[in-house]
Scaffold this motif. Sequence first.
Motif, PDB file in Angstrom:
ATOM      1  N   ALA A 107     -11.259  39.708 -11.958  1.00 12.23           N
ATOM      2  CA  ALA A 107     -11.552  40.097 -13.345  1.00 12.23           C
ATOM      3  C   ALA A 107     -12.875  40.858 -13.471  1.00 12.23           C
ATOM      4  O   ALA A 107     -13.215  41.334 -14.549  1.00 12.23           O
ATOM      5  N   MET A 108     -13.636  40.948 -12.370  1.00 10.17           N
ATOM      6  CA  MET A 108     -14.982  41.541 -12.436  1.00 10.17           C
ATOM      7  C   MET A 108     -15.286  42.210 -11.101  1.00 10.17           C
ATOM      8  O   MET A 108     -14.957  41.650 -10.056  1.00 10.17           O
ATOM      9  N   ASP A 109     -15.909  43.388 -11.155  1.00 14.77           N
ATOM     10  CA  ASP A 109     -16.264  44.052  -9.890  1.00 14.77           C
ATOM     11  C   ASP A 109     -17.376  45.063 -10.149  1.00 14.77           C
ATOM     12  O   ASP A 109     -17.532  45.538 -11.275  1.00 14.77           O
ATOM     13  N   LEU A 110     -18.143  45.365  -9.113  1.00 12.09           N
ATOM     14  CA  LEU A 110     -19.092  46.489  -9.199  1.00 12.09           C
ATOM     15  C   LEU A 110     -18.495  47.622  -8.385  1.00 12.09           C
ATOM     16  O   LEU A 110     -18.254  47.468  -7.182  1.00 12.09           O
ATOM     17  N   VAL A 111     -18.223  48.744  -9.053  1.00 12.42           N
ATOM     18  CA  VAL A 111     -17.508  49.838  -8.376  1.00 12.42           C
ATOM     19  C   VAL A 111     -18.367  51.098  -8.325  1.00 12.42           C
ATOM     20  O   VAL A 111     -19.328  51.242  -9.082  1.00 12.42           O
ATOM     21  N   LYS A 112     -17.974  51.993  -7.429  1.00 13.50           N
ATOM     22  CA  LYS A 112     -18.580  53.324  -7.315  1.00 13.50           C
ATOM     23  C   LYS A 112     -20.102  53.295  -7.150  1.00 13.50           C
ATOM     24  O   LYS A 112     -20.841  53.968  -7.895  1.00 13.50           O
ATOM     25  N   ILE A 113     -20.554  52.505  -6.204  1.00  6.90           N
ATOM     26  CA  ILE A 113     -21.997  52.468  -5.915  1.00  6.90           C
ATOM     27  C   ILE A 113     -22.419  53.850  -5.395  1.00  6.90           C
ATOM     28  O   ILE A 113     -21.734  54.451  -4.560  1.00  6.90           O
ATOM     29  N   ALA A 114     -23.534  54.357  -5.911  1.00  2.00           N
ATOM     30  CA  ALA A 114     -23.960  55.735  -5.599  1.00  2.00           C
ATOM     31  C   ALA A 114     -24.237  55.913  -4.105  1.00  2.00           C
ATOM     32  O   ALA A 114     -24.699  54.988  -3.427  1.00  2.00           O
ATOM     33  N   ASP A 115     -23.983  57.128  -3.641  1.00  2.00           N
ATOM     34  CA  ASP A 115     -24.135  57.438  -2.216  1.00  2.00           C
ATOM     35  C   ASP A 115     -25.558  57.226  -1.714  1.00  2.00           C
ATOM     36  O   ASP A 115     -25.768  56.870  -0.558  1.00  2.00           O
ATOM     37  N   ASP A 116     -26.552  57.472  -2.575  1.00  2.00           N
ATOM     38  CA  ASP A 116     -27.929  57.383  -2.083  1.00  2.00           C
ATOM     39  C   ASP A 116     -28.492  55.965  -2.055  1.00  2.00           C
ATOM     40  O   ASP A 116     -29.650  55.760  -1.714  1.00  2.00           O
ATOM     41  N   VAL A 117     -27.674  54.977  -2.420  1.00  2.98           N
ATOM     42  CA  VAL A 117     -28.138  53.577  -2.318  1.00  2.98           C
ATOM     43  C   VAL A 117     -28.147  53.205  -0.826  1.00  2.98           C
ATOM     44  O   VAL A 117     -27.156  53.431  -0.124  1.00  2.98           O
ATOM     45  N   PRO A 118     -29.278  52.656  -0.321  1.00  6.70           N
ATOM     46  CA  PRO A 118     -29.373  52.341   1.119  1.00  6.70           C
ATOM     47  C   PRO A 118     -28.256  51.396   1.582  1.00  6.70           C
ATOM     48  O   PRO A 118     -27.841  50.497   0.828  1.00  6.70           O
ATOM     49  N   GLN A 119     -27.819  51.592   2.810  1.00  8.10           N
ATOM     50  CA  GLN A 119     -26.709  50.794   3.347  1.00  8.10           C
ATOM     51  C   GLN A 119     -27.019  49.292   3.309  1.00  8.10           C
ATOM     52  O   GLN A 119     -26.154  48.472   3.002  1.00  8.10           O
ATOM     53  N   GLU A 120     -28.282  48.927   3.584  1.00 14.23           N
ATOM     54  CA  GLU A 120     -28.604  47.486   3.597  1.00 14.23           C
ATOM     55  C   GLU A 120     -28.402  46.866   2.202  1.00 14.23           C
ATOM     56  O   GLU A 120     -28.033  45.690   2.069  1.00 14.23           O
ATOM     57  N   ILE A 121     -28.619  47.673   1.161  1.00 11.20           N
ATOM     58  CA  ILE A 121     -28.414  47.171  -0.206  1.00 11.20           C
ATOM     59  C   ILE A 121     -26.908  47.056  -0.487  1.00 11.20           C
ATOM     60  O   ILE A 121     -26.434  46.059  -1.059  1.00 11.20           O
ATOM     61  N   LYS A 122     -26.163  48.060  -0.044  1.00 12.55           N
ATOM     62  CA  LYS A 122     -24.698  47.983  -0.214  1.00 12.55           C
ATOM     63  C   LYS A 122     -24.150  46.752   0.520  1.00 12.55           C
ATOM     64  O   LYS A 122     -23.262  46.057   0.012  1.00 12.55           O
ATOM     65  N   ASP A 123     -24.694  46.478   1.702  1.00 12.22           N
ATOM     66  CA  ASP A 123     -24.242  45.305   2.465  1.00 12.22           C
ATOM     67  C   ASP A 123     -24.568  44.013   1.717  1.00 12.22           C
ATOM     68  O   ASP A 123     -23.787  43.062   1.707  1.00 12.22           O
ATOM     69  N   LYS A 124     -25.730  44.004   1.081  1.00 11.25           N
ATOM     70  CA  LYS A 124     -26.145  42.812   0.322  1.00 11.25           C
ATOM     71  C   LYS A 124     -25.182  42.579  -0.861  1.00 11.25           C
ATOM     72  O   LYS A 124     -24.829  41.437  -1.170  1.00 11.25           O
ATOM     73  N   VAL A 125     -24.787  43.674  -1.494  1.00 11.71           N
ATOM     74  CA  VAL A 125     -23.822  43.563  -2.597  1.00 11.71           C
ATOM     75  C   VAL A 125     -22.498  43.006  -2.068  1.00 11.71           C
ATOM     76  O   VAL A 125     -21.917  42.079  -2.652  1.00 11.71           O
ATOM     77  N   GLU A 126     -22.043  43.553  -0.954  1.00 15.92           N
ATOM     78  CA  GLU A 126     -20.753  43.098  -0.392  1.00 15.92           C
ATOM     79  C   GLU A 126     -20.810  41.619  -0.014  1.00 15.92           C
ATOM     80  O   GLU A 126     -19.855  40.878  -0.205  1.00 15.92           O
ATOM     81  N   LYS A 127     -21.968  41.202   0.514  1.00 18.58           N
ATOM     82  CA  LYS A 127     -22.122  39.792   0.912  1.00 18.58           C
ATOM     83  C   LYS A 127     -22.041  38.876  -0.322  1.00 18.58           C
ATOM     84  O   LYS A 127     -21.362  37.851  -0.318  1.00 18.58           O
ATOM     85  N   ALA A 128     -22.749  39.288  -1.383  1.00 19.21           N
ATOM     86  CA  ALA A 128     -22.720  38.479  -2.610  1.00 19.21           C
ATOM     87  C   ALA A 128     -21.300  38.436  -3.181  1.00 19.21           C
ATOM     88  O   ALA A 128     -20.810  37.380  -3.606  1.00 19.21           O
TER      89      ALA A 128
END
Length: 382
Positions: free
Chosen positions: A307-328
């Motif tokens: 019912a909830m998601d964060l989508v379309k994270i911008a390309d310039d967001v560092p990979q380690e931050i994207k990984d942190k989002v995926e982990k959460a």
Amino acid sequence: MTTLRKRALIQLIGLSAVSLAALTACGKKDEAPAAPAAAPAAQAPAADKLKIGFMYVSPIGDGGWTFQHELARKAIQEKFGDKIETSMVESVPESADAERVMRDMAGQGNKLIFATSFGYQEFVQKVAADLKNVKFEHATGYKTADNVAIYDSKTFEGAYLAGIVAGGMTKTKTVGVVASVPIPEVVRNINSFVLGAQSVDPAIKAKVVWVNEWFAPPKESEAATSLINGGVDVMYQNTNSPAVLKTAEERGVRAFGKDGDMSAFAPKAHLGSAVINWTPYYTKVVEDTLAGKWQGGSYWWGVKEGAMDLVKIADDVPQEIKDKVEKAKAGLKDGSFSVWTGPIKDNAGKEVLSAGKVADEPFLKAINFYVSGIEGSVPGAR
Ligand code: GUN
């Protein structure tokens, strides 16, 4: 939707061609009258059709909260075909107008009514007490009855995920939120966004500006401007329109879409959209009702339930931050992670959740304080 109405919506919020196409892909059969006018005149419904009315607080072209409810209405209409007949009335104020619209919907033969904003609560209770043969679904409220269920999406989970991205992107170490109506849901979302940012850097500070409305694009823009002028370089909002995001685009800072995918409104500023998907819940309610198993109660679905998601994270967001989002996200899905896990302090330094403690639903639904790092105090809170 008439051409005139489309044009009005485009002017109102600068609706993108993409979003407009998604909206107008809808059939004409269930077209709404100009809001907040009465529901369409009764046409003899097939006896076995379940008629369902949706009442919206803002225009379906808001690109966010109401747009997502409308997408879900279209989805269930498509899924259940001629077993159901849905209609909607948009831009219904949280006032006696809401009572009038719901009574009219019931008069048109609707047996299930979705009232999709917090401020409809007292009107839902009043109408439901009179019309026992109609079932009501009230979004974000806290009062149930035999024929009133309450439901919400865990928007605070999306806010936390967006907060992680904000924490990885702010250079001024000051994030901001344009807030709508001061109820616990909104305060919880502001705090969750800031907790997400502070999970990246505990020193991050936050500012909040309240507009006291769900949908007020000019006010939302003004609030965003004052946040930017105060040093904020990444913004979130709990209002219904993309105005904050569009202001960010104009001013060269970053922001998020909320409730709907708002990426098309601000391609440079957009950092991600915290999107609600109401379709799984609406599907369940219709299935239950058609099967004669509607029971009422309280439902609160989030990342886990789709019912909830964060989508379309911008390309310039560092990979380690994207990984942190995926982990959460993974933790929210499998239940191993909860946004509100102590230690958490309020902004006066008082511990509100001790180390390791996970907040329960009553705690989450009564939040009326700002967490540490947020400037000011919650309107009306003592
Ligand atoms: N927009 C209009 N009404 C509401 C509500 O009750 N909650 C949220 N999050 N957004 C809204």
